[in-house]
Design a protein around this motif. Structure first.
Motif, short mmCIF file in Angstrom:
data_model
loop_
_atom_site.label_atom_id
_atom_site.label_comp_id
_atom_site.label_asym_id
_atom_site.label_seq_id
_atom_site.Cartn_x
_atom_site.Cartn_y
_atom_site.Cartn_z
N ARG A 1 7.83 -6.50 6.02
CA ARG A 1 7.69 -7.09 7.35
C ARG A 1 7.49 -6.04 8.44
NH1 ARG A 1 12.48 -11.75 7.28
NH2 ARG A 1 11.64 -12.94 5.51
N ARG A 2 8.01 -4.83 8.20
CA ARG A 2 8.00 -3.82 9.26
C ARG A 2 7.01 -2.70 9.02
NH1 ARG A 2 13.96 -1.92 9.16
NH2 ARG A 2 13.13 -0.32 10.54
N PHE A 3 6.74 -2.34 7.77
CA PHE A 3 5.94 -1.15 7.49
C PHE A 3 4.71 -1.52 6.68
CE2 PHE A 3 10.52 0.06 7.21
CZ PHE A 3 10.63 0.39 8.55
N ARG A 4 3.57 -1.03 7.11
CA ARG A 4 2.32 -1.41 6.47
C ARG A 4 1.97 -0.50 5.29
NH1 ARG A 4 1.90 -2.20 11.96
NH2 ARG A 4 1.25 -4.29 12.62
N VAL A 5 2.30 0.79 5.39
CA VAL A 5 1.99 1.73 4.32
C VAL A 5 3.22 2.59 4.07
CG1 VAL A 5 0.39 3.49 3.50
CG2 VAL A 5 -0.39 1.82 5.20
N ARG B 1 -3.66 0.75 9.48
CA ARG B 1 -3.31 -0.61 9.84
C ARG B 1 -4.29 -1.54 9.13
NH1 ARG B 1 0.35 1.93 10.83
NH2 ARG B 1 1.51 2.16 12.76
N PRO B 2 -3.97 -1.97 7.92
CA PRO B 2 -4.92 -2.78 7.16
C PRO B 2 -5.21 -4.11 7.84
CG PRO B 2 -2.75 -2.85 6.14
CD PRO B 2 -2.69 -1.81 7.22
N VAL B 3 -6.44 -4.58 7.68
CA VAL B 3 -6.83 -5.87 8.24
C VAL B 3 -6.61 -6.94 7.17
CG1 VAL B 3 -8.35 -4.93 9.99
CG2 VAL B 3 -9.22 -5.28 7.68
N HIS C 1 -9.64 -7.16 -1.88
CA HIS C 1 -8.47 -8.02 -2.00
C HIS C 1 -7.96 -8.50 -0.64
CE1 HIS C 1 -8.25 -6.87 -6.20
NE2 HIS C 1 -8.21 -5.60 -5.86
N PRO C 2 -7.67 -9.78 -0.49
CA PRO C 2 -6.98 -10.24 0.72
C PRO C 2 -5.60 -9.60 0.81
CG PRO C 2 -7.05 -11.98 -0.94
CD PRO C 2 -7.92 -10.88 -1.45
N VAL C 3 -5.18 -9.29 2.02
CA VAL C 3 -3.93 -8.56 2.24
C VAL C 3 -2.85 -9.51 2.74
CG1 VAL C 3 -2.81 -6.73 3.58
CG2 VAL C 3 -5.16 -6.42 2.74
N LEU D 1 0.85 -1.18 0.00
CA LEU D 1 0.00 0.00 0.00
C LEU D 1 0.89 1.23 0.00
CD1 LEU D 1 -1.26 -2.12 2.46
CD2 LEU D 1 -3.23 -0.69 1.87
N VAL D 2 0.56 2.19 -0.86
CA VAL D 2 1.40 3.37 -1.03
C VAL D 2 0.51 4.62 -1.11
CG1 VAL D 2 3.13 4.52 -2.46
CG2 VAL D 2 3.10 2.02 -2.32
N GLU D 3 0.81 5.59 -0.26
CA GLU D 3 0.17 6.91 -0.33
C GLU D 3 1.15 7.88 -1.00
OE1 GLU D 3 -2.81 7.55 0.25
OE2 GLU D 3 -3.58 6.20 1.80
N ALA D 4 0.65 8.72 -1.88
CA ALA D 4 1.51 9.64 -2.63
C ALA D 4 1.26 11.08 -2.19
CB ALA D 4 1.25 9.50 -4.12
N LYS D 5 2.33 11.88 -2.22
CA LYS D 5 2.23 13.31 -1.95
C LYS D 5 3.15 14.06 -2.91
CE LYS D 5 -0.79 14.02 1.30
NZ LYS D 5 -1.56 12.85 0.90
N TYR D 6 2.72 15.27 -3.28
CA TYR D 6 3.46 16.10 -4.22
C TYR D 6 3.65 17.48 -3.60
CZ TYR D 6 4.58 18.41 -8.69
OH TYR D 6 5.19 19.12 -9.71
#
Length: 221
Positions: free
Chosen positions: A140-144, A125-127, A133-135, A88-93
């Motif tokens: 291993r350390r970072f969710r997003v 914190r995705p479930v 989609h199943p996650v 999962l990736v959030e973008a910022k400009y």
């Protein structure tokens, strides 16, 4: 092109890709047109498809009603014929100016608001399922992750305040607890620097840098 799967390797290679002459000559003029976050996210999505030889695909604005919408999710095929969400990736400009404005700092007041938004988004914190989609995250350390673009444009006749601009973004990012994906502080890699763009009789110099950031240290969470 090598088959690349993890977000960090993809980010490194994508930053190099943006610096290729044929790519930067296409992208740099658009930094004078307006906000480019959505465009660059789609460039990254296209790059992931190519770099993974079709083994990865990307959806944008992913999430069902009531869920946090995520700018970009990376999918792979599952053995049962379905799809698995693995990043999962959030973008910022960030930018120093709106389009070809005559005021060099007229977009600077957006920085803190965008950083505050990113800080909040990276707390997701995705479930076991996100969207449809199943996650099963590769990391291993970072969710997003935060894919951060920073644009600096100036007329060739203007003073060069580029160091101040990037230093301010990084300083304020650190105040919000943001950091590079594998370093204790936020950081940018260079896509390209001071690329000349001629528009309406004026010469501009355009720079683009990219970061892969994270939020709180999840080892301590």
């Amino acid at each position: 092109m090598p088959r690349i799967q993890g977000i960090a390797p993809l980010y490194y290679e994508f930053t190099k890709y943006l610096g290729l002459p044929e790519v930067r000559d296409r992208v740099a003029p658009l930094q004078l047109v307006g906000r480019m976050e959505d465009y660059l996210v789609k460039e990254f999505a296209r790059y992931i498809l190519r770099a993974s030889d079709g083994r990865r695909f990307v959806e944008s604005n992913s999430g069902r009603r009531g869920e946090q919408k995520v700018d970009l999710v990376v999918l792979r095929a599952a053995a049962d014929g379905g799809e698995i969400l693995e990043a999962l990736v959030e973008a910022k400009y960030f930018r120093n100016r709106h389009r070809r404005s005559s005021h060099c700092t007229d977009a600077m007041d957006e920085i803190r608001g965008s950083l505050r938004s990113l800080q909040s988004q990276l707390r997701l914190r995705p479930v076991t399922v996100h969207g449809t989609h199943p996650v099963k995250l590769r990391a291993r350390r970072f969710r997003v992750y935060g894919l951060v673009f920073a644009s600096y444009a100036r007329l060739s006749s203007e003073p060069n305040r580029k160091p101040d601009f990037f230093a301010r973004v990084l300083r304020e990012a650190q105040e919000f607890g943001l950091r590079y994906h594998d370093l204790p502080k936020p950081y940018f890699r260079h896509a390209y620097e001071d690329i000349p763009v001629d528009a309406l009789g004026a010469r501009w110099l355009v720079t683009l840098r990219v970061g892969l950031w994270r939020g709180v240290d999840e080892r301590a969470a």
